[in-house]
Design a protein around this motif. Structure first.
Motif, PDB file in Angstrom:
ATOM      1  N   LEU A   1      51.110  63.611  30.785  1.00 36.88           N
ATOM      2  CA  LEU A   1      49.830  64.220  31.146  1.00 36.88           C
ATOM      3  C   LEU A   1      49.129  63.364  32.184  1.00 36.88           C
ATOM      4  O   LEU A   1      49.205  62.137  32.142  1.00 36.88           O
ATOM      5  CB  LEU A   1      48.917  64.337  29.921  1.00 36.88           C
ATOM      6  CG  LEU A   1      49.399  65.155  28.742  1.00 36.88           C
ATOM      7  CD1 LEU A   1      48.411  65.026  27.594  1.00 36.88           C
ATOM      8  CD2 LEU A   1      49.571  66.602  29.129  1.00 36.88           C
ATOM      9  N   VAL A   2      48.432  64.015  33.089  1.00 42.29           N
ATOM     10  CA  VAL A   2      47.499  63.338  33.972  1.00 42.29           C
ATOM     11  C   VAL A   2      46.126  63.611  33.378  1.00 42.29           C
ATOM     12  O   VAL A   2      45.736  64.765  33.211  1.00 42.29           O
ATOM     13  CB  VAL A   2      47.570  63.873  35.420  1.00 42.29           C
ATOM     14  CG1 VAL A   2      46.567  63.149  36.288  1.00 42.29           C
ATOM     15  CG2 VAL A   2      48.957  63.729  35.985  1.00 42.29           C
ATOM     16  N   ASN A   3      45.416  62.554  33.013  1.00 46.33           N
ATOM     17  CA  ASN A   3      44.082  62.696  32.437  1.00 46.33           C
ATOM     18  C   ASN A   3      43.027  62.404  33.492  1.00 46.33           C
ATOM     19  O   ASN A   3      43.011  61.316  34.063  1.00 46.33           O
ATOM     20  CB  ASN A   3      43.897  61.754  31.246  1.00 46.33           C
ATOM     21  CG  ASN A   3      44.660  62.220  30.034  1.00 46.33           C
ATOM     22  OD1 ASN A   3      45.093  63.362  29.950  1.00 46.33           O
ATOM     23  ND2 ASN A   3      44.831  61.337  29.080  1.00 46.33           N
ATOM     24  N   PHE A   4      42.159  63.376  33.728  1.00 47.54           N
ATOM     25  CA  PHE A   4      41.049  63.229  34.655  1.00 47.54           C
ATOM     26  C   PHE A   4      39.792  63.049  33.822  1.00 47.54           C
ATOM     27  O   PHE A   4      39.344  63.985  33.160  1.00 47.54           O
ATOM     28  CB  PHE A   4      40.906  64.483  35.527  1.00 47.54           C
ATOM     29  CG  PHE A   4      42.069  64.748  36.431  1.00 47.54           C
ATOM     30  CD1 PHE A   4      42.078  64.270  37.735  1.00 47.54           C
ATOM     31  CD2 PHE A   4      43.158  65.480  35.990  1.00 47.54           C
ATOM     32  CE1 PHE A   4      43.155  64.520  38.575  1.00 47.54           C
ATOM     33  CE2 PHE A   4      44.236  65.735  36.830  1.00 47.54           C
ATOM     34  CZ  PHE A   4      44.229  65.260  38.114  1.00 47.54           C
ATOM     35  N   GLU A   5      39.231  61.830  33.831  1.00 48.47           N
ATOM     36  CA  GLU A   5      37.987  61.583  33.117  1.00 48.47           C
ATOM     37  C   GLU A   5      36.824  61.967  34.028  1.00 48.47           C
ATOM     38  O   GLU A   5      36.679  61.435  35.126  1.00 48.47           O
ATOM     39  CB  GLU A   5      37.874  60.119  32.714  1.00 48.47           C
ATOM     40  CG  GLU A   5      36.618  59.837  31.919  1.00 48.47           C
ATOM     41  CD  GLU A   5      36.421  58.367  31.607  1.00 48.47           C
ATOM     42  OE1 GLU A   5      35.478  58.067  30.859  1.00 48.47           O
ATOM     43  OE2 GLU A   5      37.185  57.525  32.125  1.00 48.47           O
ATOM     44  N   LEU A   6      36.007  62.899  33.559  1.00 50.22           N
ATOM     45  CA  LEU A   6      34.893  63.391  34.363  1.00 50.22           C
ATOM     46  C   LEU A   6      33.616  62.627  34.038  1.00 50.22           C
ATOM     47  O   LEU A   6      33.475  62.043  32.965  1.00 50.22           O
ATOM     48  CB  LEU A   6      34.689  64.891  34.094  1.00 50.22           C
ATOM     49  CG  LEU A   6      35.913  65.788  34.302  1.00 50.22           C
ATOM     50  CD1 LEU A   6      35.554  67.243  34.011  1.00 50.22           C
ATOM     51  CD2 LEU A   6      36.464  65.639  35.700  1.00 50.22           C
ATOM     52  N   THR A   7      32.686  62.655  34.972  1.00 50.68           N
ATOM     53  CA  THR A   7      31.397  61.983  34.764  1.00 50.68           C
ATOM     54  C   THR A   7      30.489  62.784  33.849  1.00 50.68           C
ATOM     55  O   THR A   7      29.561  62.235  33.277  1.00 50.68           O
ATOM     56  CB  THR A   7      30.684  61.741  36.106  1.00 50.68           C
ATOM     57  OG1 THR A   7      30.527  63.001  36.766  1.00 50.68           O
ATOM     58  CG2 THR A   7      31.473  60.782  36.980  1.00 50.68           C
ATOM     59  N   GLY A   8      30.737  64.058  33.716  1.00 54.29           N
ATOM     60  CA  GLY A   8      29.936  64.926  32.840  1.00 54.29           C
ATOM     61  C   GLY A   8      30.850  65.878  32.087  1.00 54.29           C
ATOM     62  O   GLY A   8      32.050  65.637  31.947  1.00 54.29           O
ATOM     63  N   GLU A   9      30.275  66.960  31.607  1.00 52.41           N
ATOM     64  CA  GLU A   9      31.054  67.963  30.879  1.00 52.41           C
ATOM     65  C   GLU A   9      31.996  68.692  31.824  1.00 52.41           C
ATOM     66  O   GLU A   9      31.704  68.859  33.002  1.00 52.41           O
ATOM     67  CB  GLU A   9      30.112  68.986  30.222  1.00 52.41           C
ATOM     68  CG  GLU A   9      29.361  68.443  29.027  1.00 52.41           C
ATOM     69  CD  GLU A   9      30.260  68.166  27.843  1.00 52.41           C
ATOM     70  OE1 GLU A   9      31.126  69.011  27.528  1.00 52.41           O
ATOM     71  OE2 GLU A   9      30.099  67.099  27.231  1.00 52.41           O
ATOM     72  N   MET A  10      33.117  69.143  31.277  1.00 52.52           N
ATOM     73  CA  MET A  10      34.061  69.894  32.103  1.00 52.52           C
ATOM     74  C   MET A  10      33.566  71.325  32.286  1.00 52.52           C
ATOM     75  O   MET A  10      32.801  71.823  31.465  1.00 52.52           O
ATOM     76  CB  MET A  10      35.459  69.876  31.490  1.00 52.52           C
ATOM     77  CG  MET A  10      35.620  70.636  30.205  1.00 52.52           C
ATOM     78  SD  MET A  10      37.312  70.619  29.603  1.00 52.52           S
ATOM     79  CE  MET A  10      37.515  68.927  29.147  1.00 52.52           C
ATOM     80  N   PRO A  11      33.993  71.976  33.357  1.00 56.35           N
ATOM     81  CA  PRO A  11      33.581  73.359  33.606  1.00 56.35           C
ATOM     82  C   PRO A  11      34.010  74.284  32.463  1.00 56.35           C
ATOM     83  O   PRO A  11      35.050  74.070  31.838  1.00 56.35           O
ATOM     84  CB  PRO A  11      34.314  73.721  34.899  1.00 56.35           C
ATOM     85  CG  PRO A  11      34.604  72.416  35.560  1.00 56.35           C
ATOM     86  CD  PRO A  11      34.795  71.435  34.449  1.00 56.35           C
ATOM     87  N   GLU A  12      33.215  75.306  32.197  1.00 58.78           N
ATOM     88  CA  GLU A  12      33.480  76.245  31.110  1.00 58.78           C
ATOM     89  C   GLU A  12      34.862  76.884  31.221  1.00 58.78           C
ATOM     90  O   GLU A  12      35.546  77.083  30.230  1.00 58.78           O
ATOM     91  CB  GLU A  12      32.416  77.343  31.078  1.00 58.78           C
ATOM     92  CG  GLU A  12      31.028  76.841  30.726  1.00 58.78           C
ATOM     93  CD  GLU A  12      30.915  76.393  29.279  1.00 58.78           C
ATOM     94  OE1 GLU A  12      31.417  77.083  28.382  1.00 58.78           O
ATOM     95  OE2 GLU A  12      30.302  75.321  29.058  1.00 58.78           O
ATOM     96  N   ALA A  13      35.284  77.237  32.444  1.00 61.51           N
ATOM     97  CA  ALA A  13      36.584  77.900  32.631  1.00 61.51           C
ATOM     98  C   ALA A  13      37.728  77.006  32.165  1.00 61.51           C
ATOM     99  O   ALA A  13      38.733  77.495  31.659  1.00 61.51           O
ATOM    100  CB  ALA A  13      36.776  78.283  34.093  1.00 61.51           C
TER     101      ALA A  13
END
Length: 171
Positions: free
Chosen positions: A110-122
């Motif tokens: 897996l490639v894990n992308f840690e976001l600065t906020g919540e992920m998009p609803e979609a």
């Protein structure tokens, strides 16, 4: 401006994932047929039939997506987009870090992308993100499964480094 990277399904890595559910359906179907013909208990027979039908359905879904030769993932200077996980653009400005996670015992990478906020609803409610919905604390990490894609881990990480120089890229 760097050229976008378009990533497609890998036909070679999808072969077993497409065949395995059909093998499971065949084995469960044969066991159910043998149990029916020998007049054994009906409870396990019903479970075997349900399992066989479920495997057959899963196999059909995997077969239809496995032979999809269209672009699945796009990486460009704006961000990344995964057709399998909502097909929504995630801008690089919202990505804190990127890292690889190798599955145990030959499981998928897996490639894990840690976001600065919540992920998009979609993405949050896509099939590809079902694990995050079940586990606590995974609300800002987008997991991208790589084993079915036609790009190596090194090429993926190099493309991310090139397209998103401000994002911390780990191993």
């Amino acid at each position: 401006m760097s050229a976008p990277v378009e990533i497609r399904n890998s036909a070679a890595s999808n072969s077993f994932a497409i065949i395995a559910p059909f093998i499971g359906a065949a084995v469960a179907g044969v066991l159910a047929f043998r149990a029916l013909s020998s007049d054994t208990a009906r409870g396990p027979v019903l479970l075997l039939i349900v399992f066989a039908v479920g495997c057959l359905g899963w196999g059909l879904i995997k077969a239809s997506s496995g032979f999809d030769s269209g672009v699945q993932v796009v990486l460009d200077s704006q961000g990344f987009r995964d057709k399998r996980a909502g097909d929504v653009l995630v801008p690089w400005e919202t990505v804190r870090s990127v890292g690889l996670v190798h599955g145990n015992h030959g499981g998928p990478t897996l490639v894990n992308f840690e976001l600065t906020g919540e992920m998009p609803e979609a993405i949050k409610y896509s099939n590809a993100n079902a694990l995050n919905l079940m586990l606590p604390g995974g609300g800002n990490i987008v997991h991208m499964e790589m084993s079915s894609l036609d790009i190596s881990e090194g090429e993926m990480m190099a493309a991310i480094r090139r397209l998103a120089p401000g994002v911390k890229v780990g191993r």
